[in-house]
Design an enzyme around this catalytic site. Structure first.
Site, PDB file in Angstrom:
ATOM      1  N   ASP A  76       0.817  -1.216   0.000  1.00 13.76           N
ATOM      2  CA  ASP A  76       0.000   0.000   0.000  1.00 13.76           C
ATOM      3  C   ASP A  76       0.848   1.262   0.000  1.00 13.76           C
ATOM      4  O   ASP A  76       2.071   1.208   0.158  1.00 13.76           O
ATOM      5  CB  ASP A  76      -0.966  -0.013   1.202  1.00 13.76           C
ATOM      6  N   ASP A 145      -7.412  -3.229  14.157  1.00 14.64           N
ATOM      7  CA  ASP A 145      -8.798  -3.627  13.871  1.00 14.64           C
ATOM      8  C   ASP A 145      -8.851  -4.841  12.944  1.00 14.64           C
ATOM      9  O   ASP A 145      -9.894  -5.156  12.381  1.00 14.64           O
ATOM     10  CB  ASP A 145      -9.563  -2.443  13.243  1.00 14.64           C
ATOM     11  N   HIS A 147      -7.120  -5.246  10.080  1.00 15.91           N
ATOM     12  CA  HIS A 147      -6.951  -5.033   8.630  1.00 15.91           C
ATOM     13  C   HIS A 147      -5.648  -5.631   8.118  1.00 15.91           C
ATOM     14  O   HIS A 147      -4.659  -5.678   8.836  1.00 15.91           O
ATOM     15  CB  HIS A 147      -7.099  -3.551   8.239  1.00 15.91           C
ATOM     16  N   GLU A 152      -9.621  -1.963   5.334  1.00 21.42           N
ATOM     17  CA  GLU A 152     -10.290  -1.621   6.588  1.00 21.42           C
ATOM     18  C   GLU A 152     -11.551  -2.458   6.781  1.00 21.42           C
ATOM     19  O   GLU A 152     -12.065  -3.035   5.810  1.00 21.42           O
ATOM     20  CB  GLU A 152     -10.680  -0.137   6.555  1.00 21.42           C
TER      21      GLU A 152
HETATM   22  C1  GLP Z   1      -0.560   0.008   8.511  1.00 20.76           C
HETATM   23  C2  GLP Z   1      -0.226  -0.739   7.234  1.00 20.76           C
HETATM   24  C3  GLP Z   1      -0.479  -2.210   7.403  1.00 20.76           C
HETATM   25  C4  GLP Z   1       0.207  -2.707   8.663  1.00 20.76           C
HETATM   26  C5  GLP Z   1      -0.358  -2.000   9.856  1.00 20.76           C
HETATM   27  C6  GLP Z   1       0.234  -2.455  11.184  1.00 20.76           C
HETATM   28  O1  GLP Z   1      -1.914   0.221   8.657  1.00 20.76           O
HETATM   29  N1  GLP Z   1      -0.962  -0.288   6.111  1.00 20.76           N
HETATM   30  O2  GLP Z   1       0.010  -2.903   6.264  1.00 20.76           O
HETATM   31  O3  GLP Z   1       0.013  -4.100   8.795  1.00 20.76           O
HETATM   32  O4  GLP Z   1      -0.055  -0.621   9.673  1.00 20.76           O
HETATM   33  O5  GLP Z   1       1.478  -1.890  11.377  1.00 20.76           O
HETATM   34  P1  GLP Z   1       2.352  -1.996  12.689  1.00 20.76           P
HETATM   35  O6  GLP Z   1       3.284  -3.113  12.429  1.00 20.76           O
HETATM   36  O7  GLP Z   1       3.052  -0.677  12.765  1.00 20.76           O
HETATM   37  O8  GLP Z   1       1.461  -2.211  13.838  1.00 20.76           O
END
Ligand code: GLP
Length: 266
Positions: A76, A145, A147, A152
């Site tokens: 993303d 959440d 995702h 989302e």
């Molecule tokens: C963002 C990214 C996700 C990732 C999530 C959790 O929302 N788009 O791809 O999995 O963060 O990230 P973290 O490892 O910082 O908790």
């Protein structure tokens, strides 16, 4: 589903980096586009992958893995952040992985959140994945959440790469990288749940108490668009790698089952 449980976030990173190195080496990628055979790796951003990338860089420096014949697709990117913006995922990937390993620029794919035509950008990304032969291994994190990528709650479980609206919760969680929540973009480009499901293998990493609710929903919950990671229950080759804190909300019986299964697989 395979569930790997390790004590700390560092252990999660070490297990995952070793696994990726092993997968690339068993695959024996050869140069060029298909029909020759690059290893096509899907990659995430976020805090959890940082130690994995550090471990991969360490193994690359030690001569244990080469990225010469690896093609990558990131999950993303924020809409409206230029590649050189300090919080863009382009910059993140360059800082944490790409500038430290022997990967060719033309083998790196990251969605352009500043493209004039975002819809066309997303369609071209899906085409590029197809042209590369599909994703061999998609590494992903998980949002609080539940995702995956930026899918989302409420995202279709068959969704493809597209423009997504970020929830207030995700923007608040990600505000730690910006000076204020208002600076977090309201939209992103993200591969879809269907895009992740098409990968031949998916590895999800999670660490910390704040992921416990999402991991319980992903592993034990019903398959629902309200926790898009739960769709992975329908994938034939998925591994979830967690530290002790992230499994805190799994049932005792679930943990025992996967511990036993891991022992038997050794
Ligand atoms: C963002 C990214 C996700 C990732 C999530 C959790 O929302 N788009 O791809 O999995 O963060 O990230 P973290 O490892 O910082 O908790």
């Amino acid at each position: 589903m395979r569930l790997i449980m390790r004590q700390s976030e560092k252990d999660v990173a070490v297990w995952t980096a070793n696994y990726i190195v092993q997968r690339i080496s068993f695959f024996s990628p050869v140069p060029g586009e298909p029909p020759s055979k690059p290893f096509v790796l899907g990659l995430p951003t976020g805090s959890t992958p940082i130690e994995i990338y550090q471990a991969l860089v360490g193994r690359h420096n030690a001569g244990l893995v080469s990225f010469e014949n690896v093609t990558t697709f990131n999950m993303d990117e924020y809409v409206g952040l230029a590649p050189d913006h300090p919080q863009s995922y382009h910059k993140f990937m360059d800082d944490h992985l790409f500038s430290h390993v022997n990967i060719a620029k033309e083998h790196i794919h990251i969605l352009d959140g500043c493209a004039d035509n975002l819809k066309a950008e997303c369609a071209a990304y899906e085409e590029a994945i197809k042209k590369a032969g599909g994703i061999e291994l998609f590494l992903g994190g998980i949002g609080e959440d539940g995702h995956i990528a930026f899918n989302e709650p409420g995202s279709s479980l068959t969704s493809r790469t597209r423009v997504v609206a970020l929830t207030r919760e995700t923007r608040e969680v990600n505000a730690r990288f910006f000076s204020r929540v208002d600076e977090v973009p309201k939209q992103a480009l993200s591969v879809g749940v269907g895009t992740v499901m098409d990968a031949r293998e998916v590895v999800i990493v999670a660490a910390g108490k704040r992921k416990a609710r999402a991991i319980a929903a992903c592993v034990e919950g019903p398959v629902t668009q309200m926790c898009t990671a739960s769709c992975l229950q329908m994938h034939p080759n998925v591994t979830v790698v967690c530290d002790e804190a992230a499994i805190a909300e799994l049932k005792y019986g679930t943990v025992q089952y996967y511990l036993e299964a891991e022992k038997r697989c050794k």
